[in-house]
Motif scaffolding. Structure first.
Motif, PDB file in Angstrom:
ATOM      1  N   GLU A  73       0.818  -1.219   0.000  1.00 19.52           N
ATOM      2  CA  GLU A  73       0.000   0.000   0.000  1.00 19.52           C
ATOM      3  C   GLU A  73       0.851   1.268   0.000  1.00 19.52           C
ATOM      4  O   GLU A  73       0.313   2.365  -0.028  1.00 19.52           O
ATOM      5  N   GLY A  74       2.158   1.085   0.102  1.00 19.74           N
ATOM      6  CA  GLY A  74       3.055   2.246   0.072  1.00 19.74           C
ATOM      7  C   GLY A  74       2.968   3.113   1.323  1.00 19.74           C
ATOM      8  O   GLY A  74       3.187   4.327   1.274  1.00 19.74           O
ATOM      9  N   MET A  75       2.650   2.499   2.478  1.00 14.77           N
ATOM     10  CA  MET A  75       2.540   3.268   3.724  1.00 14.77           C
ATOM     11  C   MET A  75       3.907   3.834   4.125  1.00 14.77           C
ATOM     12  O   MET A  75       4.917   3.135   4.087  1.00 14.77           O
ATOM     13  N   GLU A  76       3.911   5.123   4.514  1.00 13.20           N
ATOM     14  CA  GLU A  76       5.169   5.757   4.925  1.00 13.20           C
ATOM     15  C   GLU A  76       5.316   5.823   6.438  1.00 13.20           C
ATOM     16  O   GLU A  76       6.414   5.693   6.966  1.00 13.20           O
ATOM     17  N   THR A  77       4.204   6.072   7.152  1.00 15.20           N
ATOM     18  CA  THR A  77       4.269   6.034   8.616  1.00 15.20           C
ATOM     19  C   THR A  77       3.104   5.206   9.152  1.00 15.20           C
ATOM     20  O   THR A  77       1.983   5.277   8.647  1.00 15.20           O
ATOM     21  N   ILE A  78       3.410   4.408  10.176  1.00 15.83           N
ATOM     22  CA  ILE A  78       2.446   3.453  10.709  1.00 15.83           C
ATOM     23  C   ILE A  78       2.499   3.546  12.237  1.00 15.83           C
ATOM     24  O   ILE A  78       3.595   3.488  12.821  1.00 15.83           O
ATOM     25  N   TYR A  79       1.353   3.708  12.882  1.00 15.46           N
ATOM     26  CA  TYR A  79       1.289   3.774  14.349  1.00 15.46           C
ATOM     27  C   TYR A  79       0.523   2.558  14.849  1.00 15.46           C
ATOM     28  O   TYR A  79      -0.574   2.275  14.366  1.00 15.46           O
ATOM     29  N   SER A  80       1.120   1.823  15.813  1.00 12.86           N
ATOM     30  CA  SER A  80       0.503   0.556  16.224  1.00 12.86           C
ATOM     31  C   SER A  80       0.229   0.482  17.717  1.00 12.86           C
ATOM     32  O   SER A  80       1.021   0.961  18.527  1.00 12.86           O
ATOM     33  N   GLU A  81      -0.904  -0.138  18.055  1.00 14.56           N
ATOM     34  CA  GLU A  81      -1.171  -0.505  19.437  1.00 14.56           C
ATOM     35  C   GLU A  81      -0.211  -1.637  19.818  1.00 14.56           C
ATOM     36  O   GLU A  81       0.367  -2.298  18.947  1.00 14.56           O
ATOM     37  N   VAL A  82      -0.079  -1.898  21.123  1.00 13.66           N
ATOM     38  CA  VAL A  82       0.788  -2.989  21.582  1.00 13.66           C
ATOM     39  C   VAL A  82      -0.008  -3.973  22.437  1.00 13.66           C
ATOM     40  O   VAL A  82      -1.102  -3.652  22.899  1.00 13.66           O
ATOM     41  N   VAL A  83       0.552  -5.176  22.618  1.00 12.51           N
ATOM     42  CA  VAL A  83      -0.072  -6.175  23.503  1.00 12.51           C
ATOM     43  C   VAL A  83       0.847  -6.378  24.706  1.00 12.51           C
ATOM     44  O   VAL A  83       2.045  -6.082  24.622  1.00 12.51           O
ATOM     45  N   PRO A  84       0.337  -6.868  25.849  1.00 12.98           N
ATOM     46  CA  PRO A  84       1.231  -7.183  26.969  1.00 12.98           C
ATOM     47  C   PRO A  84       2.220  -8.277  26.541  1.00 12.98           C
ATOM     48  O   PRO A  84       1.838  -9.218  25.843  1.00 12.98           O
ATOM     49  N   ALA A  85       3.493  -8.132  26.971  1.00  9.86           N
ATOM     50  CA  ALA A  85       4.542  -9.063  26.534  1.00  9.86           C
ATOM     51  C   ALA A  85       4.531 -10.339  27.382  1.00  9.86           C
ATOM     52  O   ALA A  85       5.520 -10.697  28.016  1.00  9.86           O
ATOM     53  N   GLU A  86       3.401 -11.017  27.387  1.00  9.09           N
ATOM     54  CA  GLU A  86       3.265 -12.272  28.145  1.00  9.09           C
ATOM     55  C   GLU A  86       2.653 -13.326  27.242  1.00  9.09           C
ATOM     56  O   GLU A  86       1.908 -12.979  26.334  1.00  9.09           O
ATOM     57  N   GLY A  87       2.922 -14.598  27.552  1.00  9.29           N
ATOM     58  CA  GLY A  87       2.377 -15.671  26.722  1.00  9.29           C
ATOM     59  C   GLY A  87       2.831 -15.457  25.285  1.00  9.29           C
ATOM     60  O   GLY A  87       3.971 -15.051  25.022  1.00  9.29           O
ATOM     61  N   VAL A  88       1.915 -15.670  24.338  1.00  6.57           N
ATOM     62  CA  VAL A  88       2.256 -15.454  22.927  1.00  6.57           C
ATOM     63  C   VAL A  88       2.500 -13.970  22.651  1.00  6.57           C
ATOM     64  O   VAL A  88       3.172 -13.597  21.682  1.00  6.57           O
ATOM     65  N   GLY A  89       1.988 -13.097  23.545  1.00  7.95           N
ATOM     66  CA  GLY A  89       2.224 -11.656  23.411  1.00  7.95           C
ATOM     67  C   GLY A  89       3.708 -11.307  23.388  1.00  7.95           C
ATOM     68  O   GLY A  89       4.109 -10.326  22.766  1.00  7.95           O
ATOM     69  N   LEU A  90       4.543 -12.106  24.040  1.00 11.31           N
ATOM     70  CA  LEU A  90       5.993 -11.853  24.014  1.00 11.31           C
ATOM     71  C   LEU A  90       6.521 -11.988  22.576  1.00 11.31           C
ATOM     72  O   LEU A  90       7.316 -11.169  22.123  1.00 11.31           O
TER      73      LEU A  90
END
Ligand code: TXA
Ligand code: MG
Length: 347
Positions: free
Chosen positions: A312-329
Protein backbone atom coordinates in the motif's frame (compact mmCIF):
# COMPACT_ATOMS: atom_id res chain seq x y z
CA UNK A 1 13.55 -21.00 -13.69
CA UNK A 2 9.80 -21.55 -13.57
CA UNK A 3 8.31 -21.85 -10.06
CA UNK A 4 5.53 -24.41 -9.78
CA UNK A 5 2.89 -24.29 -7.01
CA UNK A 6 1.31 -27.62 -6.04
CA UNK A 7 -1.27 -28.55 -3.42
CA UNK A 8 0.78 -29.89 -0.49
CA UNK A 9 -1.75 -32.64 0.21
CA UNK A 10 -1.25 -34.38 -3.15
CA UNK A 11 0.94 -37.50 -3.14
CA UNK A 12 2.46 -36.34 -6.49
CA UNK A 13 3.52 -33.10 -4.79
CA UNK A 14 5.28 -34.96 -1.95
CA UNK A 15 7.03 -37.24 -4.41
CA UNK A 16 8.14 -34.34 -6.55
CA UNK A 17 9.48 -32.54 -3.46
CA UNK A 18 11.32 -35.70 -2.38
CA UNK A 19 12.95 -36.04 -5.82
CA UNK A 20 14.00 -32.37 -5.81
CA UNK A 21 15.48 -32.66 -2.29
CA UNK A 22 17.51 -35.75 -3.21
CA UNK A 23 18.91 -34.02 -6.28
CA UNK A 24 20.08 -31.01 -4.25
CA UNK A 25 17.26 -28.59 -5.17
CA UNK A 26 15.18 -26.25 -3.00
CA UNK A 27 11.48 -26.65 -2.14
CA UNK A 28 9.30 -24.22 -0.19
CA UNK A 29 6.82 -25.96 2.10
CA UNK A 30 4.18 -25.02 4.70
CA UNK A 31 4.53 -25.64 8.42
CA UNK A 32 2.24 -24.68 11.32
CA UNK A 33 4.42 -21.57 11.96
CA UNK A 34 5.48 -20.05 8.62
CA UNK A 35 6.57 -21.39 5.20
CA UNK A 36 10.09 -22.82 5.07
CA UNK A 37 12.63 -22.92 2.22
CA UNK A 38 14.09 -26.41 2.47
CA UNK A 39 17.14 -28.33 1.25
CA UNK A 40 18.79 -31.61 2.23
CA UNK A 41 20.63 -30.64 5.44
CA UNK A 42 23.45 -33.10 4.68
CA UNK A 43 24.15 -31.67 1.20
CA UNK A 44 26.49 -28.67 1.61
CA UNK A 45 25.94 -27.34 -1.88
CA UNK A 46 22.16 -27.50 -1.57
CA UNK A 47 22.34 -25.70 1.79
CA UNK A 48 24.48 -22.94 0.26
CA UNK A 49 21.86 -22.39 -2.43
CA UNK A 50 19.31 -21.55 0.32
CA UNK A 51 21.50 -18.61 1.35
CA UNK A 52 21.77 -17.49 -2.29
CA UNK A 53 18.00 -17.69 -2.93
CA UNK A 54 17.18 -15.69 0.22
CA UNK A 55 20.09 -13.26 0.10
CA UNK A 56 20.81 -14.44 3.66
CA UNK A 57 24.10 -13.65 5.44
CA UNK A 58 26.18 -16.86 5.66
CA UNK A 59 26.72 -16.46 9.43
CA UNK A 60 23.01 -16.91 10.23
CA UNK A 61 22.44 -20.64 10.94
CA UNK A 62 19.46 -22.75 9.81
CA UNK A 63 16.95 -24.97 11.60
CA UNK A 64 16.94 -28.69 10.71
CA UNK A 65 13.44 -30.17 10.33
CA UNK A 66 12.73 -33.82 11.12
CA UNK A 67 9.64 -36.02 11.38
CA UNK A 68 11.09 -38.69 13.66
CA UNK A 69 13.49 -38.46 16.62
CA UNK A 70 15.59 -41.33 15.27
CA UNK A 71 16.82 -38.89 12.60
CA UNK A 72 18.81 -37.12 15.33
CA UNK A 73 21.02 -40.14 15.92
CA UNK A 74 24.58 -39.31 14.94
CA UNK A 75 23.80 -35.61 14.45
CA UNK A 76 23.71 -34.37 18.05
CA UNK A 77 23.59 -35.07 21.79
CA UNK A 78 20.26 -34.82 23.58
CA UNK A 79 20.28 -33.12 27.03
CA UNK A 80 17.85 -34.54 29.64
CA UNK A 81 15.66 -31.43 29.75
CA UNK A 82 15.32 -31.59 25.99
CA UNK A 83 13.76 -35.06 26.23
CA UNK A 84 11.04 -33.70 28.51
CA UNK A 85 10.33 -30.80 26.17
CA UNK A 86 10.26 -33.06 23.11
CA UNK A 87 7.70 -35.25 24.90
CA UNK A 88 5.59 -32.20 25.70
CA UNK A 89 5.85 -30.07 22.55
CA UNK A 90 6.98 -32.14 19.56
CA UNK A 91 5.67 -32.14 16.97
CA UNK A 92 5.06 -28.39 17.30
CA UNK A 93 6.52 -24.87 17.18
CA UNK A 94 9.53 -25.42 19.47
CA UNK A 95 13.10 -25.40 18.13
CA UNK A 96 15.90 -26.49 20.48
CA UNK A 97 19.67 -26.16 20.19
CA UNK A 98 21.68 -29.38 20.58
CA UNK A 99 25.45 -29.94 20.83
CA UNK A 100 26.22 -31.23 17.34
CA UNK A 101 28.57 -33.73 15.71
CA UNK A 102 30.85 -33.32 12.69
CA UNK A 103 28.17 -34.94 10.55
CA UNK A 104 26.17 -31.69 10.47
CA UNK A 105 27.71 -29.44 7.79
CA UNK A 106 29.15 -26.10 8.96
CA UNK A 107 27.01 -24.46 6.28
CA UNK A 108 23.90 -25.38 8.33
CA UNK A 109 25.16 -24.18 11.71
CA UNK A 110 27.33 -21.28 10.49
CA UNK A 111 30.19 -23.07 12.22
CA UNK A 112 28.53 -22.96 15.67
CA UNK A 113 28.97 -25.95 18.02
CA UNK A 114 25.17 -26.41 18.22
CA UNK A 115 22.49 -27.39 15.72
CA UNK A 116 18.90 -26.13 15.90
CA UNK A 117 16.28 -28.87 15.36
CA UNK A 118 12.51 -28.93 15.24
CA UNK A 119 9.70 -31.31 14.34
CA UNK A 120 6.83 -29.48 12.60
CA UNK A 121 3.28 -30.53 13.44
CA UNK A 122 1.46 -29.59 10.23
CA UNK A 123 0.40 -33.00 8.87
CA UNK A 124 1.48 -32.35 5.26
CA UNK A 125 4.91 -31.10 6.41
CA UNK A 126 5.29 -34.17 8.60
CA UNK A 127 4.32 -36.38 5.68
CA UNK A 128 6.68 -34.61 3.28
CA UNK A 129 9.61 -35.10 5.70
CA UNK A 130 8.69 -38.75 6.04
CA UNK A 131 8.39 -39.32 2.28
CA UNK A 132 11.78 -37.72 1.56
CA UNK A 133 13.43 -39.37 4.60
CA UNK A 134 16.09 -36.62 4.85
CA UNK A 135 16.73 -34.03 7.56
CA UNK A 136 15.69 -30.77 5.88
CA UNK A 137 17.46 -27.50 6.67
CA UNK A 138 14.98 -24.65 6.27
CA UNK A 139 14.84 -20.98 7.15
CA UNK A 140 11.63 -19.03 6.61
CA UNK A 141 10.92 -18.79 2.86
CA UNK A 142 11.14 -14.97 2.60
CA UNK A 143 13.86 -12.87 1.00
CA UNK A 144 16.18 -11.81 3.82
CA UNK A 145 14.79 -8.83 5.78
CA UNK A 146 11.15 -9.34 4.68
CA UNK A 147 8.39 -10.64 6.95
CA UNK A 148 8.18 -14.45 7.04
CA UNK A 149 5.64 -15.87 4.57
CA UNK A 150 2.41 -17.27 5.99
CA UNK A 151 0.77 -18.15 2.65
CA UNK A 152 2.01 -19.72 -0.59
CA UNK A 153 1.27 -16.38 -2.30
CA UNK A 154 3.72 -14.63 0.05
CA UNK A 155 6.38 -17.20 -0.88
CA UNK A 156 5.65 -16.61 -4.57
CA UNK A 157 6.11 -12.83 -4.06
CA UNK A 158 9.61 -13.41 -2.72
CA UNK A 159 10.81 -16.57 -4.50
CA UNK A 160 9.25 -16.60 -8.00
CA UNK A 161 11.90 -17.66 -10.52
CA UNK A 162 14.39 -18.61 -7.79
CA UNK A 163 13.13 -22.09 -6.81
CA UNK A 164 11.44 -24.91 -8.72
CA UNK A 165 8.57 -25.80 -6.34
CA UNK A 166 6.27 -24.31 -3.68
CA UNK A 167 3.96 -26.67 -1.79
CA UNK A 168 0.72 -24.86 -0.92
CA UNK A 169 -0.81 -25.89 2.40
CA UNK A 170 -3.00 -22.79 2.88
CA UNK A 171 -2.43 -20.09 5.53
CA UNK A 172 -0.17 -21.04 8.47
CA UNK A 173 -2.02 -21.55 11.72
CA UNK A 174 0.49 -20.00 14.17
CA UNK A 175 1.72 -17.30 11.79
CA UNK A 176 4.96 -16.50 13.69
CA UNK A 177 8.18 -18.51 13.65
CA UNK A 178 8.91 -21.21 16.22
CA UNK A 179 10.24 -20.56 19.71
CA UNK A 180 14.06 -21.02 19.73
CA UNK A 181 15.31 -22.38 23.06
CA UNK A 182 18.93 -22.85 24.15
CA UNK A 183 19.45 -25.64 26.69
CA UNK A 184 23.15 -26.01 26.04
CA UNK A 185 24.53 -23.49 28.53
CA UNK A 186 23.41 -22.33 31.98
CA UNK A 187 19.73 -21.64 32.49
CA UNK A 188 17.38 -22.53 29.65
CA UNK A 189 17.11 -19.37 27.53
CA UNK A 190 14.57 -18.33 24.92
CA UNK A 191 16.48 -16.77 22.03
CA UNK A 192 13.35 -16.17 19.97
CA UNK A 193 9.84 -16.30 21.48
CA UNK A 194 7.08 -18.12 19.56
CA UNK A 195 3.97 -20.24 19.90
CA UNK A 196 5.40 -22.43 22.69
CA UNK A 197 5.58 -19.82 25.45
CA UNK A 198 8.01 -19.24 28.31
CA UNK A 199 5.20 -20.10 30.74
CA UNK A 200 4.53 -23.44 28.97
CA UNK A 201 8.24 -24.38 29.04
CA UNK A 202 8.62 -23.42 32.72
CA UNK A 203 5.70 -25.62 33.62
CA UNK A 204 7.27 -28.69 31.99
CA UNK A 205 10.80 -28.08 33.33
CA UNK A 206 9.63 -26.99 36.79
CA UNK A 207 12.11 -24.11 36.80
CA UNK A 208 12.71 -20.60 35.56
CA UNK A 209 13.41 -19.92 31.91
CA UNK A 210 15.36 -16.82 30.84
CA UNK A 211 14.53 -14.64 27.86
CA UNK A 212 17.47 -13.22 25.88
CA UNK A 213 17.77 -9.47 26.46
CA UNK A 214 17.59 -8.61 22.78
CA UNK A 215 14.05 -10.02 22.47
CA UNK A 216 12.44 -6.72 23.52
CA UNK A 217 15.17 -4.20 22.75
CA UNK A 218 17.92 -3.63 20.18
CA UNK A 219 21.30 -5.30 20.73
CA UNK A 220 23.78 -3.00 22.43
CA UNK A 221 26.85 -2.17 20.30
CA UNK A 222 29.16 -4.39 22.40
CA UNK A 223 26.62 -7.17 23.06
CA UNK A 224 27.14 -10.61 21.51
CA UNK A 225 24.01 -12.06 19.86
CA UNK A 226 23.17 -15.48 21.36
CA UNK A 227 21.28 -16.16 18.18
CA UNK A 228 22.90 -14.68 15.06
CA UNK A 229 19.46 -13.93 13.56
CA UNK A 230 18.87 -11.33 16.29
CA UNK A 231 21.63 -9.15 14.83
CA UNK A 232 19.84 -8.50 11.61
CA UNK A 233 17.14 -6.02 10.78
CA UNK A 234 14.03 -8.07 10.31
CA UNK A 235 10.35 -7.88 9.58
CA UNK A 236 10.73 -4.24 8.77
CA UNK A 237 8.29 -2.66 6.34
CA UNK A 238 9.69 0.17 4.21
CA UNK A 239 7.58 2.70 6.12
CA UNK A 240 8.40 3.85 9.65
CA UNK A 241 6.53 1.88 12.32
CA UNK A 242 6.00 3.46 15.76
CA UNK A 243 4.58 1.54 18.74
CA UNK A 244 2.31 3.61 20.98
CA UNK A 245 2.22 2.59 24.65
CA UNK A 246 0.15 3.85 27.59
CA UNK A 247 -3.43 3.83 28.88
CA UNK A 248 -6.26 3.09 26.40
CA UNK A 249 -7.78 6.53 25.73
CA UNK A 250 -4.45 8.35 25.59
CA UNK A 251 -3.00 5.75 23.22
CA UNK A 252 -5.88 6.15 20.80
CA UNK A 253 -5.70 9.95 20.93
CA UNK A 254 -1.95 10.00 20.25
CA UNK A 255 -2.31 7.52 17.38
CA UNK A 256 -5.07 9.67 15.81
CA UNK A 257 -3.06 12.89 16.25
CA UNK A 258 0.14 11.48 14.79
CA UNK A 259 -1.56 9.81 11.87
CA UNK A 260 -3.68 12.88 11.07
CA UNK A 261 -0.76 15.29 11.18
CA UNK A 262 1.30 12.99 8.92
CA UNK A 263 -1.58 12.82 6.46
CA UNK A 264 -1.93 16.63 6.45
CA UNK A 265 1.79 16.80 5.68
CA UNK A 266 1.09 14.62 2.63
CA UNK A 267 2.47 11.35 3.97
CA UNK A 268 0.69 8.03 3.51
CA UNK A 269 -0.11 7.03 7.08
CA UNK A 270 -2.24 4.44 8.87
CA UNK A 271 -2.80 2.77 12.24
CA UNK A 272 -2.61 -0.89 13.31
CA UNK A 273 -5.27 -1.54 15.95
CA UNK A 274 -7.32 -4.26 17.61
CA UNK A 275 -10.62 -5.30 16.04
CA UNK A 276 -12.44 -3.73 19.00
CA UNK A 277 -10.92 -0.32 18.19
CA UNK A 278 -11.49 -0.11 14.43
CA UNK A 279 -14.30 2.45 14.93
CA UNK A 280 -12.01 4.80 16.87
CA UNK A 281 -9.91 5.58 13.78
CA UNK A 282 -12.35 6.49 11.01
CA UNK A 283 -9.89 8.83 9.25
CA UNK A 284 -6.72 6.83 9.86
CA UNK A 285 -7.14 3.82 7.54
CA UNK A 286 -7.21 1.37 10.48
CA UNK A 287 -5.64 -2.07 9.84
CA UNK A 288 -7.11 -4.85 11.97
CA UNK A 289 -4.47 -6.86 13.88
CA UNK A 290 -7.05 -9.11 15.56
CA UNK A 291 -8.91 -9.13 18.85
CA UNK A 292 -7.19 -7.77 21.95
CA UNK A 293 -8.61 -10.77 23.80
CA UNK A 294 -6.75 -13.20 21.57
CA UNK A 295 -2.94 -13.03 21.29
CA UNK A 296 -2.91 -16.06 19.04
CA UNK A 297 -5.11 -14.29 16.51
CA UNK A 298 -2.78 -11.25 16.55
CA UNK A 299 0.21 -13.58 16.00
CA UNK A 300 -1.64 -15.28 13.15
CA UNK A 301 -2.36 -11.99 11.32
CA UNK A 302 0.72 -9.92 12.00
CA UNK A 303 2.99 -10.79 9.07
CA UNK A 304 0.19 -10.54 6.54
CA UNK A 305 -0.61 -7.03 7.79
CA UNK A 306 3.09 -6.04 7.73
CA UNK A 307 3.43 -7.24 4.13
CA UNK A 308 0.33 -5.26 3.10
CA UNK A 309 1.86 -2.02 4.41
CA UNK A 310 4.54 -2.15 1.72
CA UNK A 311 2.06 -3.03 -1.02
CA UNK A 312 0.00 0.00 0.00
CA UNK A 313 3.05 2.25 0.07
CA UNK A 314 2.54 3.27 3.72
CA UNK A 315 5.17 5.76 4.92
CA UNK A 316 4.27 6.03 8.62
CA UNK A 317 2.45 3.45 10.71
CA UNK A 318 1.29 3.77 14.35
CA UNK A 319 0.50 0.56 16.22
CA UNK A 320 -1.17 -0.50 19.44
CA UNK A 321 0.79 -2.99 21.58
CA UNK A 322 -0.07 -6.18 23.50
CA UNK A 323 1.23 -7.18 26.97
CA UNK A 324 4.54 -9.06 26.53
CA UNK A 325 3.26 -12.27 28.14
CA UNK A 326 2.38 -15.67 26.72
CA UNK A 327 2.26 -15.45 22.93
CA UNK A 328 2.22 -11.66 23.41
CA UNK A 329 5.99 -11.85 24.01
CA UNK A 330 6.47 -13.22 20.48
CA UNK A 331 4.11 -10.61 19.03
CA UNK A 332 5.99 -7.78 20.79
CA UNK A 333 9.35 -9.17 19.64
CA UNK A 334 8.26 -9.14 15.97
CA UNK A 335 6.39 -5.81 16.22
CA UNK A 336 9.31 -4.29 18.12
CA UNK A 337 11.76 -5.32 15.44
CA UNK A 338 9.42 -4.10 12.67
CA UNK A 339 9.48 -0.74 14.49
CA UNK A 340 13.22 -0.84 15.18
CA UNK A 341 11.90 -0.61 18.80
CA UNK A 342 10.73 2.98 18.15
CA UNK A 343 8.14 3.69 20.87
CA UNK A 344 5.95 6.65 21.82
CA UNK A 345 4.60 6.91 25.38
CA UNK A 346 1.06 8.30 25.35
CA UNK A 347 0.23 10.37 28.43
O1 TXA B 1 9.10 -21.63 12.59
C1 TXA B 1 10.28 -21.65 12.22
O2 TXA B 1 11.23 -21.76 12.99
C2 TXA B 1 10.52 -21.49 10.70
C3 TXA B 1 9.94 -22.72 10.01
C4 TXA B 1 10.26 -22.75 8.54
O3 TXA B 1 10.39 -23.87 10.66
N1 TXA B 1 11.91 -21.34 10.44
C5 TXA B 1 12.60 -20.19 10.72
O4 TXA B 1 13.93 -20.21 10.38
O5 TXA B 1 12.08 -19.23 11.24
P1 TXA B 1 14.84 -18.91 10.32
O6 TXA B 1 16.09 -19.36 9.68
O7 TXA B 1 14.11 -17.82 9.65
O8 TXA B 1 15.15 -18.59 11.80
C6 TXA B 1 16.04 -19.41 12.55
C7 TXA B 1 16.52 -18.68 13.75
C8 TXA B 1 17.50 -17.58 13.39
O9 TXA B 1 17.28 -16.46 14.24
C9 TXA B 1 18.86 -18.24 13.68
O10 TXA B 1 19.86 -17.29 13.99
C10 TXA B 1 18.51 -19.13 14.86
O11 TXA B 1 17.21 -19.61 14.60
N2 TXA B 1 19.42 -20.28 14.96
C11 TXA B 1 19.52 -21.36 14.14
N3 TXA B 1 20.49 -22.20 14.52
C12 TXA B 1 21.04 -21.65 15.63
C13 TXA B 1 22.10 -22.02 16.51
N4 TXA B 1 22.82 -23.14 16.31
N5 TXA B 1 22.40 -21.18 17.56
C14 TXA B 1 21.69 -20.04 17.76
N6 TXA B 1 20.66 -19.64 16.97
C15 TXA B 1 20.35 -20.42 15.92
MG1 MG C 1 13.54 -16.01 9.04
Amino acid sequence: METLIMNAELPEAMERAARLFSSGELVAFPTETVYGLGANALDRKAVLSIFAAKGRPADNPLIVHIWNRSQMTGLCEIPKDAEKLMDAFWPGPLTMLFPRTEKVPDEVTAGLPTVAIRMPSLPCAHKMLQVCGLPIAAPSANRSGRPSPTTAAHVMEDMAGRIPLILDGGPCQVGLESTVLDLTRGDPTILRPGGVTKEMIQEVLGRDVEVAGSVLRPLKPDEKALSPGMRYKHYAPTGTVTLVEGEGEAVHRVMREQCTSDRLAGRKSCVLCFTEHLDLFPDCDPHDIGSREDDREVAHRLFDVLRRLDQEGMETIYSEVVPAEGVGLAVMNRLGRAAGFRTLKAE
